[in-house]
Design a protein around this motif. Structure first.
Motif, PDB file in Angstrom:
ATOM      1  N   GLY A  42       0.805  -1.221   0.000  1.00 46.82           N
ATOM      2  CA  GLY A  42       0.000   0.000   0.000  1.00 46.82           C
ATOM      3  C   GLY A  42       0.831   1.260   0.000  1.00 46.82           C
ATOM      4  O   GLY A  42       0.440   2.272   0.586  1.00 46.82           O
ATOM      5  N   ALA A  43       1.977   1.213  -0.680  1.00 53.73           N
ATOM      6  CA  ALA A  43       2.907   2.344  -0.671  1.00 53.73           C
ATOM      7  C   ALA A  43       2.600   3.382  -1.744  1.00 53.73           C
ATOM      8  O   ALA A  43       3.311   4.379  -1.852  1.00 53.73           O
ATOM      9  N   VAL A  44       1.564   3.153  -2.545  1.00 57.45           N
ATOM     10  CA  VAL A  44       1.234   4.072  -3.627  1.00 57.45           C
ATOM     11  C   VAL A  44      -0.049   4.811  -3.282  1.00 57.45           C
ATOM     12  O   VAL A  44      -1.079   4.191  -3.026  1.00 57.45           O
ATOM     13  N   ARG A  72       4.529  13.444  -0.522  1.00 57.84           N
ATOM     14  CA  ARG A  72       3.658  14.320   0.265  1.00 57.84           C
ATOM     15  C   ARG A  72       2.388  13.606   0.717  1.00 57.84           C
ATOM     16  O   ARG A  72       1.529  14.218   1.323  1.00 57.84           O
ATOM     17  N   CYS A  73       2.249  12.322   0.393  1.00 56.30           N
ATOM     18  CA  CYS A  73       1.002  11.611   0.713  1.00 56.30           C
ATOM     19  C   CYS A  73       1.142  10.579   1.829  1.00 56.30           C
ATOM     20  O   CYS A  73       0.296  10.490   2.703  1.00 56.30           O
ATOM     21  N   THR A  74       2.184   9.761   1.762  1.00 53.49           N
ATOM     22  CA  THR A  74       2.173   8.511   2.522  1.00 53.49           C
ATOM     23  C   THR A  74       2.680   8.607   3.944  1.00 53.49           C
ATOM     24  O   THR A  74       2.380   7.738   4.752  1.00 53.49           O
ATOM     25  N   GLY A  75       3.497   9.567   4.268  1.00 56.90           N
ATOM     26  CA  GLY A  75       4.146   9.559   5.575  1.00 56.90           C
ATOM     27  C   GLY A  75       5.313   8.594   5.609  1.00 56.90           C
ATOM     28  O   GLY A  75       5.905   8.366   6.667  1.00 56.90           O
ATOM     29  N   TYR A  76       5.639   7.981   4.484  1.00 59.94           N
ATOM     30  CA  TYR A  76       6.830   7.147   4.261  1.00 59.94           C
ATOM     31  C   TYR A  76       6.783   5.757   4.877  1.00 59.94           C
ATOM     32  O   TYR A  76       7.516   4.879   4.435  1.00 59.94           O
ATOM     33  N   GLU A  77       5.985   5.505   5.883  1.00 59.18           N
ATOM     34  CA  GLU A  77       6.053   4.203   6.552  1.00 59.18           C
ATOM     35  C   GLU A  77       5.696   3.061   5.609  1.00 59.18           C
ATOM     36  O   GLU A  77       6.338   2.010   5.621  1.00 59.18           O
ATOM     37  N   LYS A  78       4.672   3.265   4.785  1.00 54.35           N
ATOM     38  CA  LYS A  78       4.295   2.219   3.830  1.00 54.35           C
ATOM     39  C   LYS A  78       5.378   2.012   2.772  1.00 54.35           C
ATOM     40  O   LYS A  78       5.577   0.904   2.280  1.00 54.35           O
ATOM     41  N   ILE A  79       6.081   3.078   2.439  1.00 55.98           N
ATOM     42  CA  ILE A  79       7.185   2.962   1.485  1.00 55.98           C
ATOM     43  C   ILE A  79       8.297   2.115   2.092  1.00 55.98           C
ATOM     44  O   ILE A  79       8.852   1.225   1.440  1.00 55.98           O
TER      45      ILE A  79
END
Length: 203
Positions: A141-143, A181-188
C-alpha cells in the motif's frame, strides 16, 4: 544537436535537442516516456530519478547531451531490467557506460550489450510482469497519488541490487532524496522491507 543513447534496452535517437535541454524533457516529450515526473526541476524531490549507466540520477539535472552513447533505465523499463538482472546475476546495463561498473559480480561488456527489450514488449512497460519492488509497493500500500512513485521505485531497486538485506537506516538513507507528500513514508519503508524479504526467499 542529435543525441543517440539506449533507453530501456532500445537504441534511441533524439533530434533537434537544444544545448540546455534536460534528459527528463527528452524522455517525456521526445520519447513519450512520461513515467519520470517533472516536479521541482532542481534535483530536490527525486520524482524524475532514472538510472544512468546503472547509477540513479535526477534526470532534470542531466543535460541531454551528456547521455550520448550511454544507457538509461526509466521506471517503464524497470521490470525488464530486473528480469535481465536475474538472468545475468546483475543489472543489464552494468559496466556499459562511463559511470557503470558492477565489481566482481558484474557481467562482461559484451554480455551487457546483449540486454534488450523483446520486440513484443510495450515501450511503456505495460502488459509485462512487474518487478519485485513494483509488486511490493502495491502489496504494501505504498502508492497513493503515485507522483513520487517512479523515482522511489528506481531508487529502491538500485538499493536492493547493491544491498540485498538493507537495514531501516540503509533504506532511509537511500530514499532520503525522494520526497512524498502523501504517505508519511512508513508504507514505502514497508514496501522495501517486503521486497528485500521476497528477494531473500528467492535466492
Amino acid at each position: 544537436m542529435r543525441v543517440n543513447f539506449t533507453v530501456n534496452g532500445r537504441q534511441q535517437e533524439a533530434d533537434d535537442v537544444w544545448e540546455g535541454e534536460s534528459l527528463l524533457y527528452v524522455l517525456r516529450e521526445r520519447l513519450g516516456l512520461p513515467g519520470s515526473k517533472n516536479a521541482c526541476e532542481q534535483g530536490e524531490c527525486g520524482s524524475c530519478t532514472v538510472r544512468l549507466d546503472g547509477v540513479p540520477v535526477c534526470s532534470c539535472l542531466v543535460a541531454a547531451g551528456q547521455v550520448e552513447g550511454r544507457e538509461v533505465v526509466t521506471v517503464e523499463g524497470l521490470a525488464d531490467f530486473a528480469k535481465q538482472r536475474e538472468q545475468h546475476g546483475h543489472g543489464g546495463a552494468c559496466g556499459t557506460g562511463a559511470g557503470g561498473g558492477c565489481g566482481s559480480k558484474g557481467v562482461s561488456t559484451d554480455e551487457a550489450k546483449k540486454w534488450a527489450a523483446k520486440p513484443g514488449d510495450s515501450q511503456t512497460g505495460e502488459g509485462i510482469e512487474l518487478s519485485n519492488i513494483q509488486q511490493a509497493f502495491i502489496d504494501a500500500g505504498a502508492v497513493q497519488c503515485g507522483f513520487c512513485t517512479p523515482g522511489l521505485l528506481v531508487q529502491a531497486d538500485e538499493l536492493l541490487e547493491r544491498n540485498a538485506d538493507p537495514s531501516d537506516q540503509d533504506i532511509r538513507e537511500a530514499l532520503s532524496g525522494n520526497l512524498c507528500r502523501c504517505t508519511g513514508y512508513e508504507k514505502i519503508l514497508d514496501a522495501v522491507r517486503l521486497a528485500a524479504a521476497r528477494q531473500g526467499e528467492a535466492v
